[in-house]
Design a protein around this motif. Structure first.
Motif, PDB file in Angstrom:
ATOM      1  N   UNK A   8       0.845  -1.186   0.000  1.00 57.11           N
ATOM      2  CA  UNK A   8       0.000   0.000   0.000  1.00 57.11           C
ATOM      3  C   UNK A   8       0.881   1.236   0.000  1.00 57.11           C
ATOM      4  N   UNK A   9       0.421   2.235  -0.721  1.00 58.48           N
ATOM      5  CA  UNK A   9       1.113   3.529  -0.711  1.00 58.48           C
ATOM      6  C   UNK A   9       0.606   4.309   0.497  1.00 58.48           C
ATOM      7  N   UNK A  10       1.519   4.746   1.374  1.00 53.76           N
ATOM      8  CA  UNK A  10       1.105   5.474   2.577  1.00 53.76           C
ATOM      9  C   UNK A  10       0.332   6.752   2.236  1.00 53.76           C
ATOM     10  N   UNK A  11      -0.739   6.970   2.987  1.00 52.92           N
ATOM     11  CA  UNK A  11      -1.549   8.162   2.790  1.00 52.92           C
ATOM     12  C   UNK A  11      -2.642   8.018   1.755  1.00 52.92           C
ATOM     13  N   UNK A  12      -2.710   6.887   1.063  1.00 52.84           N
ATOM     14  CA  UNK A  12      -3.752   6.660   0.059  1.00 52.84           C
ATOM     15  C   UNK A  12      -4.376   5.297   0.281  1.00 52.84           C
ATOM     16  N   UNK A  13      -5.427   5.024  -0.464  1.00 52.33           N
ATOM     17  CA  UNK A  13      -6.059   3.701  -0.418  1.00 52.33           C
ATOM     18  C   UNK A  13      -5.559   2.810  -1.555  1.00 52.33           C
ATOM     19  N   UNK A  14      -4.475   3.191  -2.186  1.00 52.57           N
ATOM     20  CA  UNK A  14      -3.916   2.465  -3.323  1.00 52.57           C
ATOM     21  C   UNK A  14      -3.196   1.214  -2.826  1.00 52.57           C
ATOM     22  N   UNK A  15      -3.813   0.047  -3.012  1.00 51.73           N
ATOM     23  CA  UNK A  15      -3.233  -1.223  -2.603  1.00 51.73           C
ATOM     24  C   UNK A  15      -3.056  -2.108  -3.831  1.00 51.73           C
ATOM     25  N   UNK A  16      -1.898  -2.752  -3.915  1.00 53.13           N
ATOM     26  CA  UNK A  16      -1.594  -3.639  -5.042  1.00 53.13           C
ATOM     27  C   UNK A  16      -1.168  -4.986  -4.494  1.00 53.13           C
ATOM     28  N   UNK A  17      -1.705  -6.048  -5.070  1.00 52.85           N
ATOM     29  CA  UNK A  17      -1.299  -7.405  -4.714  1.00 52.85           C
ATOM     30  C   UNK A  17      -0.279  -7.919  -5.705  1.00 52.85           C
ATOM     31  N   UNK A  90       7.778  -1.506  -6.903  1.00 55.93           N
ATOM     32  CA  UNK A  90       6.734  -0.824  -6.142  1.00 55.93           C
ATOM     33  C   UNK A  90       7.293  -0.228  -4.852  1.00 55.93           C
ATOM     34  N   UNK A  91       8.179  -0.953  -4.191  1.00 53.43           N
ATOM     35  CA  UNK A  91       8.774  -0.437  -2.957  1.00 53.43           C
ATOM     36  C   UNK A  91       9.619   0.814  -3.227  1.00 53.43           C
ATOM     37  N   UNK A  92      10.290   0.859  -4.365  1.00 54.66           N
ATOM     38  CA  UNK A  92      11.067   2.051  -4.730  1.00 54.66           C
ATOM     39  C   UNK A  92      10.171   3.259  -4.984  1.00 54.66           C
ATOM     40  N   UNK A  93       8.927   2.985  -5.364  1.00 56.41           N
ATOM     41  CA  UNK A  93       7.974   4.063  -5.612  1.00 56.41           C
ATOM     42  C   UNK A  93       7.155   4.413  -4.370  1.00 56.41           C
ATOM     43  N   UNK A  94       7.573   3.934  -3.214  1.00 62.49           N
ATOM     44  CA  UNK A  94       6.946   4.346  -1.974  1.00 62.49           C
ATOM     45  C   UNK A  94       5.938   3.397  -1.363  1.00 62.49           C
ATOM     46  N   UNK A  95       5.698   2.277  -1.983  1.00 61.74           N
ATOM     47  CA  UNK A  95       4.750   1.305  -1.430  1.00 61.74           C
ATOM     48  C   UNK A  95       5.415   0.538  -0.280  1.00 61.74           C
TER      49      UNK A  95
END
Length: 98
Positions: A8-17, A90-95
């Motif tokens: 999940x990206x902190x501060x948003x509801x954007x979750x990716x499996x 994804x982790x590099x992009x803040x997830x």
């Protein structure tokens, strides 16, 4: 059946499996699979390696068995590590993992 890791990206509801284990999409589609997941560097790198393994068969007029075997081994490596590459991107992009 593979498991999934959710990020999940902190501060948003954007979750990716992201699936764990072997990626058949990365094996069979390579650069297209990477581009569909917005992994641009991986997509261009996969395309460059695929072309480097495939094009010499036209220039040197050989049967291409060595290029075919190397291309298959590269595809298997992409399938094995593809989901891990996706997670790291994804982790590099803040997830972050949940």
């Amino acid at each position: 059946m593979s498991e999934r890791i959710y990020l999940r990206r902190p501060g948003t509801d954007d979750t990716i499996g992201v699936a764990t284990g072997f990626s058949w999409g990365a094996l069979l589609l390579g650069p297209i699979w990477a581009a569909s997941r917005r992994m641009w560097f991986a997509a261009f790198a996969m395309l460059a390696v695929d072309l480097a393994l495939y094009l010499p068969t036209f220039w040197f007029d050989q049967s291409g068995i060595v290029g075919t075997v190397l291309s298959l081994l590269f595809g298997i490596a992409c399938g094995k590590y593809g989901n891990a590459w996706h997670r790291r991107t994804l982790e590099k992009h803040g997830y972050v993992m949940l």
